[in-house]
Motif scaffolding. Structure first.
Motif, short mmCIF file in Angstrom:
data_model
loop_
_atom_site.label_atom_id
_atom_site.label_comp_id
_atom_site.label_asym_id
_atom_site.label_seq_id
_atom_site.Cartn_x
_atom_site.Cartn_y
_atom_site.Cartn_z
N GLY A 28 17.68 15.25 -34.31
CA GLY A 28 16.39 14.66 -34.65
C GLY A 28 16.19 13.24 -34.20
O GLY A 28 15.12 12.68 -34.40
N GLU A 29 17.17 12.63 -33.56
CA GLU A 29 16.96 11.23 -33.19
C GLU A 29 16.29 11.12 -31.82
O GLU A 29 16.23 12.06 -31.04
N LEU A 30 15.75 9.93 -31.57
CA LEU A 30 15.12 9.63 -30.29
C LEU A 30 16.00 8.60 -29.60
O LEU A 30 16.10 7.46 -30.06
N LEU A 31 16.68 9.03 -28.56
CA LEU A 31 17.69 8.21 -27.92
C LEU A 31 17.22 7.78 -26.54
O LEU A 31 16.64 8.56 -25.81
N ALA A 32 17.47 6.51 -26.20
CA ALA A 32 17.09 6.03 -24.87
C ALA A 32 18.33 5.82 -24.03
O ALA A 32 19.32 5.26 -24.49
N LEU A 33 18.29 6.31 -22.77
CA LEU A 33 19.34 5.98 -21.81
C LEU A 33 18.77 4.87 -20.94
O LEU A 33 17.81 5.08 -20.21
N LEU A 34 19.37 3.68 -21.06
CA LEU A 34 18.80 2.51 -20.40
C LEU A 34 19.77 1.97 -19.37
O LEU A 34 20.98 1.89 -19.63
N GLY A 35 19.26 1.59 -18.21
CA GLY A 35 20.12 1.00 -17.19
C GLY A 35 19.37 0.79 -15.89
O GLY A 35 18.26 1.30 -15.73
N PRO A 36 19.97 0.03 -14.99
CA PRO A 36 19.33 -0.20 -13.70
C PRO A 36 19.36 1.07 -12.85
O PRO A 36 20.08 2.01 -13.17
N SER A 37 18.58 1.10 -11.76
CA SER A 37 18.55 2.32 -10.95
C SER A 37 19.92 2.52 -10.31
O SER A 37 20.58 1.58 -9.92
N GLY A 38 20.37 3.78 -10.28
CA GLY A 38 21.68 4.08 -9.73
C GLY A 38 22.79 4.02 -10.76
O GLY A 38 23.95 4.20 -10.41
#
Lengths: 346, 308, 292
Positions: A28-38
């Motif tokens: 049920g969580e909303l998770l973000a995968l964050l990072g620069p391109s590549g």
């Protein structure tokens, strides 16, 4: 439905996209995968979906190994960056697609499909567009239709690849809030990929910061912003000033914390730089180069005696009390800082 | 033949697109202006030359054809173009052309698919070779196919025991026309398949579609306009084809005589009026087919012209 | 980098099973083998059936040589005519906006869909003994039909759209900015054309010329109507092939045909080479742009 990612690795030729990645996404969580391109975030998302096969490692959906299961059977909803709407189908048919391709014995009746599609179109507030073709929609509308289409199959997991990447700033901000509300409403385990730190911090329950195929930090938006685990996270999540203990001496010591060694680097955010008119034992001398007002904040460009630039940020109210002018000599001190060893290169 | 790189869609697409791109760009002289203002030189010279040359080489000769037809009375014209022998030739020409275009529709899609999607040894060579029917003189194709499919030919001798005779029969015409029309469907469909985003197929897979469902519901509909265009082009080319057919056809009236051959036959008997009448019918059909291609493209652009 | 690799390799989710892949490849290759490769090979096989000596003899036979000369002559006249037309038409159509443009494009395309036999016929109606200008031409002792000018005219008609059709979309895509910049910098019309426009369209132009050339050399139907089939005088190589074939002189017919087939292969090779050059140029431009 929780997702467990165990020791996932993936190479494209000589390029390492993912290097031993472990992660658990809670139900049920909303998770973000964050990072620069590549950095491998999209590859990770595609591996969760089953669109790519990992070179090593396993994916578990709610404790069940799904690594070798075909994307068709994973019951994931996937929203593509460029929407990937079927352009020869109306909006209605796009959303109905996932229901129509089911095997005969599990396929809902036409009446049921109609009801479900309209329900979803209402959910994304675009019911009035049902008979249009994708070409006749705006970018934001296309994105919402793509979301409705993904939700139509009642996915156990919703995956979004740069969902707002192709939209302009204003629409993007609207859609962010809307996605957050929508997630609260349908409450399906969701993972989205973004390179925009503001987006990740605003929308997600938890943020996973990635770099060069590895996870740098996992935490709530507050945790990753306030207590970055690595210099990379510090730099990636907003502006930062660097002070070297070798050069700036005791300046790098904040509060009671001792300096870990004589080659440490202190990371200080611009709004954590305190500006004084009088010196004390921990301050550095700086000259004001420029003063700029940007919306509700005032940004000061300072220059240390050795020529290094420093950026400080004040609220308008705080600035109104002191009114620094360019050319003026001031003393600066960090309110708070994170200190990392020097060889911790980024 | 210019369909090689930019299958007719380009030209045909231009028709509706121009109006979209420049709905009513501000022009000083208002709506009735013939040409939009431009700083570039040479318009009058280039257009003038184009129109004069076009008129001399194409329009004048074609209008001579139409005018010559009017020298016949309507009933005489009708009698010529509906004579039994002519009707049989129409049936044969259109029937064989249609069949060949249908074969090319399926084979062309298959070839385009294989060339775009798969890697195999000699792929680039095969890709280049697809244009052979455009480059090989039709007479050469005609005698080569005839030799192969004759009862004592390399392929023909295998077919005779099965009771199939190709050369000197209507079936031979289909073979020749299939050869002639082969590149059209391949070259119109190929770029469409190439540009089809992989994401569309991934989206379908995520939504639970099988590979076959994805092909049927997502990939195939996207190629339909190109398939139709290629089909129509192959058909149009086949209807007028002469060189490759006459060798393999047998050319027996009522059985294996195509319309272009009929025109030549009339010419050789100095029946200019008759030849012209039949040629006019062919010309009208060509116009109709061009119109059809433009219509397909226009319809497609209007509905699905999604620009990035 | 990552994106590029991800899109080049199709993901496992959208790939067909191996057996199906090979079945499809096999089907396509079988079709092309029967319809393209076998006919092509059979031309050379038949030509050499009785050995090299007879082959060579058929090629250097005077009528065959004169047919080849005529074919080259006709092409040499038709090609420049359509080249100039193609550039002029593309310039007017691609760089300017005017009423009736789409009609003009459709008319330029017209010869593509007219049967070659009809194309030949229209010139007979104009210049033949019983045609519009027939009596006048006869009175002045000018022969067009059943003579070389008729063959040239029919060839020009058939190959009319080739170069224009290559150039129009190319020049439209390139827009007018560079030419406008040249004008602003003070170039004259010709300077602009030679230094800016022509270098930009050179590959497209070459491509069109190759296609036009191939068709001009190989045209059969239209030429057959206007030529009169006079051996050694008005026979082009394709017509000569027909005559030899109809005389059951198969080796000679295929020998001449093999020259045309070789030219066709040469055309395909040149065409592929031009495509690669243009592709390479594009890739190079793209890479330079990325490095910026």
């Amino acid at each position: 439905m929780s997702i467990e990612i165990q020791s996932i690795a993936k190479h494209f030729g000589a390029f390492t996209a993912l290097d031993n990645v472990n992660l658990k996404v809670e139900t049920g969580e909303l998770l973000a995968l964050l990072g620069p391109s590549g950095c491998g975030k999209t590859t990770l998302l595609r591996i969760i979906a089953g669109l790519e096969t990992p070179d090593a490692g396993q994916i578990h959906f709610h404790g069940e190994d799904t690594t070798d299961r075909h994307v068709r059977e994973r019951q994931v909803g996937f929203v593509f960056q460029h929407y990937a709407l079927f352009r020869h189908m109306t909006v209605f048919e796009n959303v109905a697609f996932g229901l129509r391709v089911r095997p005969k014995h599990t396929r809902p009746s036409d009446k049921e499909i109609k009801r479900r599609v309209h329900e979803l179109l209402n959910l994304v507030q675009l019911d009035w567009l049902a008979d249009r073709y994708p070409a006749q929609l705006s970018g934001g509308q296309r994105q919402r239709i793509a979301l409705a289409r993904a939700l139509a199959v009642e996915p156990k997991v919703l995956l979004l690849d740069e969902p707002f990447g192709a939209l302009d700033t204003k629409v993007r901000k609207e859609l962010r809030r809307w996605l957050k509300r929508l997630h609260e409403e349908v409450n399906v385990t969701s993972v989205f990929v973004t390179h925009d730190q503001e987006e990740a911090l605003e929308v997600a329950d938890r943020v996973v910061v990635m770099n060069k195929g590895r996870i740098e930090q996992v935490g709530t938006p507050e945790q990753v912003y306030d207590t970055p685990a690595t210099p990379f996270v510090y730099q990636f999540l907003g502006d930062v000033n660097l002070f070297h203990s070798r050069v700036h001496g005791s300046f790098t010591q904040v509060g009671e914390h001792p300096i870990p060694n004589d080659s440490a680097v202190a990371y200080v955010r611009p709004h954590d730089i305190e500006i004084l008119r009088e010196p004390n034992q921990q301050t550095l001398v700086a000259a004001v180069d420029h003063v700029r007002t940007i919306g509700s904040t005032v940004r000061l460009e300072l220059r240390l005696e050795n020529g290094d630039p420093v950026e400080a940020e004040l609220s308008r109210d705080a600035f109104a009390l002191n009114r620094y002018t360019s050319g003026e000599r001031v003393y600066i001190r960090p309110r708070t800082a994170r200190v990392f060893a020097e060889d911790f290169t980024i | 033949m210019a369909e090689l790189t930019n299958p007719v869609p380009d030209a045909a697409l231009r028709l509706p697109m121009q109006r979209v791109d420049h709905p009513s760009a501000p022009s000083r002289a208002g709506m009735m202006q013939f040409k939009q203002a431009s700083v570039l030189p040479g318009f009058n010279l280039a257009l003038g030359y184009t129109v004069v040359y076009l008129s001399l080489i194409v329009l004048l000769p074609l209008s001579a054809l139409v005018l010559k037809t009017t020298s016949l009375s309507w009933s005489a014209f009708w009698q010529v173009v509906t004579a039994d022998q002519v009707m049989a030739a129409y049936r044969l020409t259109f029937g064989a052309s249609l069949l060949a275009a249908v074969i090319n529709l399926f084979a062309g899609l298959l070839v385009a698919w294989v060339l775009v999607r798969y890697e195999f040894v000699g792929k680039r060579l095969i890709d280049a070779l697809v244009d052979l029917p455009f480059a090989l003189p039709t007479a050469v194709a005609g005698i080569a196919l005839t030799t192969l499919y004759a009862p004592n030919g390399l392929i023909g001798e295998w077919l005779v025991p099965l009771g199939i005779q190709v050369a000197f029969k209507p079936l031979g015409i289909v073979v020749a026309l299939t050869f002639i029309g082969l590149p059209f469907v391949v070259r119109t469909v190929q770029p469409v398949l190439q540009d089809l985003e992989a994401e569309l197929e991934e989206a379908a897979a995520c939504l639970g579609a099988s590979r076959w469902q994805t092909f049927r519901k997502v990939i195939f509909p996207a190629t339909v306009p190109a398939l139709l265009t290629g089909f129509t082009l192959a058909f149009a080319r086949a209807v007028g084809e002469y060189g490759s057919v006459i060798f393999i056809a047998g050319n027996i009236p009522f059985e294996s005589e195509i319309v272009p051959l009929l025109i030549i036959g009339k010419l050789e008997q100095y029946d200019y009026a008759g030849a012209t009448a039949i040629a006019t019918v062919m010309l009208v059909i060509s116009f109709g087919l061009i119109f059809l291609i433009n219509l397909i493209q226009w319809w497609h652009t209007r509905r699905h012209g999604m620009r990035k | 980098m990552l994106l590029a690799t991800a899109t080049v390799q199709r993901s496992a989710a959208t790939r067909e099973p191996t057996w199906l892949r090979w079945l499809l490849i096999g089907g396509a290759l079988a079709f092309l083998g029967f319809f393209l490769v076998l006919p092509l090979l059979s031309v050379f096989a038949e030509a050499l059936r009785k050995g090299w000596a007879l082959y060579w003899q058929a090629l250097v036979e005077p009528d065959a040589l004169s047919a080849l000369r005529l074919t080259l002559l006709v092409t040499a006249v038709a090609l420049p005519l359509n080249l100039v037309f193609g550039v002029a038409a593309a310039w007017a159509i691609a760089k300017f906006d005017f009423k009736g443009k789409s009609l003009l494009i459709t008319l330029i395309d017209l010869p593509f869909s007219v049967s070659p036999v009809v194309a030949g016929l229209v010139y007979v109606l104009l210049f033949g003994a019983q045609g519009w200008f027939g009596p006048w031409l006869m009175a002045h002792d000018i022969k067009i039909i059943f003579a070389i000018p008729g063959i040239v005219l029919a060839t020009v008609f058939i190959t009319f759209p080739f170069i224009a059709r290559e150039l129009i979309p190319l020049m439209e895509a390139q827009g007018t900015e560079e030419e406008q910049a040249a004008m602003v910098l003070g170039a004259s019309g010709w300077q602009m054309f030679w230094r800016v426009t022509l270098p930009n369209i050179k590959w497209g132009l070459l491509y069109g010329v190759i296609l036009c050339n191939a068709r001009a050399m190989g045209e059969f139907g239209a030429v057959s109507v206007v030529s009169g089939h006079i051996r050694g005088l008005t026979n082009t190589t394709p017509l000569h092939v027909e005559i030899l074939y109809n005389e059951y002189n198969f080796v000679a017919a295929f020998a001449c045909a093999s020259i045309l087939a070789l030219l066709a292969l040469l055309t395909l090779a040149a065409k592929t080479w031009v495509e690669w050059q243009a592709e390479r140029q594009r890739a190079l431009d793209a890479r330079m742009a990325m490095d910026e």
